[in-house]
Design an enzyme around this catalytic site. Structure first.
Site, mmCIF file in Angstrom:
data_model
loop_
_atom_site.group_PDB
_atom_site.id
_atom_site.type_symbol
_atom_site.label_atom_id
_atom_site.label_comp_id
_atom_site.label_asym_id
_atom_site.label_seq_id
_atom_site.Cartn_x
_atom_site.Cartn_y
_atom_site.Cartn_z
ATOM 1 N N GLU A 75 0.862 -1.619 -0.114
ATOM 2 C CA GLU A 75 0.041 -0.119 0.342
ATOM 3 C C GLU A 75 0.624 1.280 -0.062
ATOM 4 O OE1 GLU A 75 -3.172 0.771 3.231
ATOM 5 O OE2 GLU A 75 -3.196 -1.925 3.016
ATOM 6 N N GLU B 218 -13.721 5.298 0.537
ATOM 7 C CA GLU B 218 -14.336 4.351 0.795
ATOM 8 C C GLU B 218 -15.262 5.035 1.857
ATOM 9 O OE1 GLU B 218 -11.933 0.819 1.325
ATOM 10 O OE2 GLU B 218 -11.325 2.009 0.383
ATOM 11 N N LYS C 6 -14.761 4.409 6.088
ATOM 12 C CA LYS C 6 -13.886 4.652 6.564
ATOM 13 C C LYS C 6 -13.569 5.250 8.169
ATOM 14 C CE LYS C 6 -10.201 2.730 5.393
ATOM 15 N NZ LYS C 6 -8.198 2.079 5.280
ATOM 16 N N GLU D 172 -8.509 9.167 5.815
ATOM 17 C CA GLU D 172 -9.068 8.259 5.872
ATOM 18 C C GLU D 172 -10.183 7.586 4.278
ATOM 19 O OE1 GLU D 172 -7.078 5.397 6.460
ATOM 20 O OE2 GLU D 172 -5.628 5.939 7.979
#
Ligand SMILES: *[C@@H]1O[C@H](CO)[C@@H](O)[C@H](O)[C@H]1NC(C)=O
Ligand SMILES: *[C@@H]1O[C@H](CO)[C@@H](O)[C@H](O)[C@H]1NC(C)=O
Ligand SMILES: *[C@@H]1O[C@H](CO)[C@@H](O)[C@H](O)[C@H]1NC(C)=O
Length: 341
Positions: free
Chosen positions: A260, A312, A315, A320
């Protein structure tokens, strides 16, 4: 600079680096699914293909995603859920069941690259389950002669005690024993260690002392000199921190894959703009596709996965939720992949 000019420059820079016309060697994207508004897997797979992204990392096995991936030439790195590790460490039966459910039916139609026993579990309560799960899974892979699937795990920089300068890096006291066990397995199998590396978080924690251009691959000078090794970007320094920490416990030959990396486009004021996120991820992709090693290991080509495909919304609030290359409606937050072709 206008976006078109930026795009043209990146395309030119990539040609100069000899990047392949239609694939980016070694570059993948994490398909995180913690959103309640994400497109169905079949459309996501088309989005990967449309952008010539040939590698996907999936955090946990999902039948709908696996079905969508069939016969689509996307190489898959597939995670085992953290909470599944204790049972899979204790007995072969749950390992066999997991394999029979998520791998065996797809063996002819999906190329599995890595199976990942847990995500960012060291140090922590589940850390001691990683090695037995990897061993049990390897027993199964060996019995079926599946040599091309690499069993590994994924850690974050939290395993390091000291990490600066890179040559002084060591695993922390809490992580050293479990990491030594994991690395022994990886060395024997000649499998890589997956490492999540975020220059963004290092920079955001100390923007006065860490240069933005160093964090974003934009520096043209050596910013950190460490013995005979000179670093002009923070990611290479972070990768070499792992190389040194591994060497320190006797495993200098284990490779690192950047499982990542990314930069949020919002959530933390002027440190997280679309422009900064675009620069980081474009430069990260270019860095990986260059097929270069690091100052300490110049011949060890680094593979890498961008985090993440989508913003997202389930999250934690703040940065985030803003790591995506694409919005949930599949429009790009900023261009990264199409302009590379
Ligand atoms: C997958 O790759 C093979 C060989 O490169 C090619 O023949 C085939 O058409 C590809 N399949 C898809 C669905 O892209
Ligand atoms: C950083 O690098 C990109 C090219 O990758 C370039 O377009 C951009 O202007 C650079 N930014 C700075 C602030 O130098
Ligand atoms: C953010 O704003 C502060 C205060 O104006 C400034 O000192 C800093 O350079 C800015 N950082 C970036 C990355 O633009």
């Amino acid at each position: 600079m206008t976006m078109m000019l930026l795009i043209a420059q990146i395309a030119l820079a990539l040609c100069a680096l000899g990047a392949k016309a239609d694939t980016l060697v070694g570059v993948g994207v994490n398909y995180g699914r913690l959103g309640d508004n994400l497109p169905p897997p079949s459309q996501v797979v088309k989005l990967f293909q449309g952008n010539a992204i040939t590698k996907m990392r999936l955090f946990d096995p999902d039948i709908a995603v696996l079905d969508a991936l069939k016969n689509n030439n996307i190489t898959l790195t597939l995670g085992i859920r953290n909470e599944d590790l204790p049972a899979m460490a204790a007995a072969m039966e749950p390992v066999n069941t997991w394999f029979k459910t998520y791998v065996e039916p797809y063996l002819n139609d999906i190329v599995f690259e890595h199976i990942v026993a847990g995500n960012e579990l060291v140090p922590g309560d589940l850390a001691n389950y990683i090695l037995p799960v990897m061993q049990n899974f390897q027993t199964l892979l060996d019995a079926r002669n599946l040599k091309s699937i690499s069993m590994t795990t994924c850690v974050a920089t939290s395993v390091l005690g000291n990490s600066f300068p890179p040559s002084q890096s060591v695993f922390s006291d809490q992580s050293k024993k479990v990491m030594t066990g994991i690395l022994g397995f990886l060395a024997t199998q000649e499998n890589p260690l997956l490492v999540n590396l975020y220059p963004y978080f290092a920079y955001a924690s100390d923007p006065k002392n860490i240069r933005l251009d160093y964090a974003q691959f934009n520096a043209t000078d050596i910013v950190v000199q460490d013995g005979s090794f000179g670093y002009s970007n923070l990611l290479d320094a972070m990768i070499d921190s792992f190389h040194w920490a591994m060497e320190n416990v006797g495993f200098a030959d284990v490779k690192v894959v950047v499982s990542e990396s990314g930069w949020p486009s919002d959530g933390n004021g002027n440190l997280t703009t679309v422009s900064l996120a675009a620069t980081y991820n474009q430069n990260f992709v270019r860095r990986i596709a260059s097929e270069r090693g690091t100052p300490k290991k110049p011949n060890s080509f680094i593979e890498g996965f961008v985090f993440a495909m989508f913003n997202e919304n389930r999250k934690a609030a703040g940065v985030e939720q803003h790591f995506g290359l694409f919005y949930p409606d599949m429009t790009p937050v900023y261009p990264v992949f199409p302009l590379l072709h």
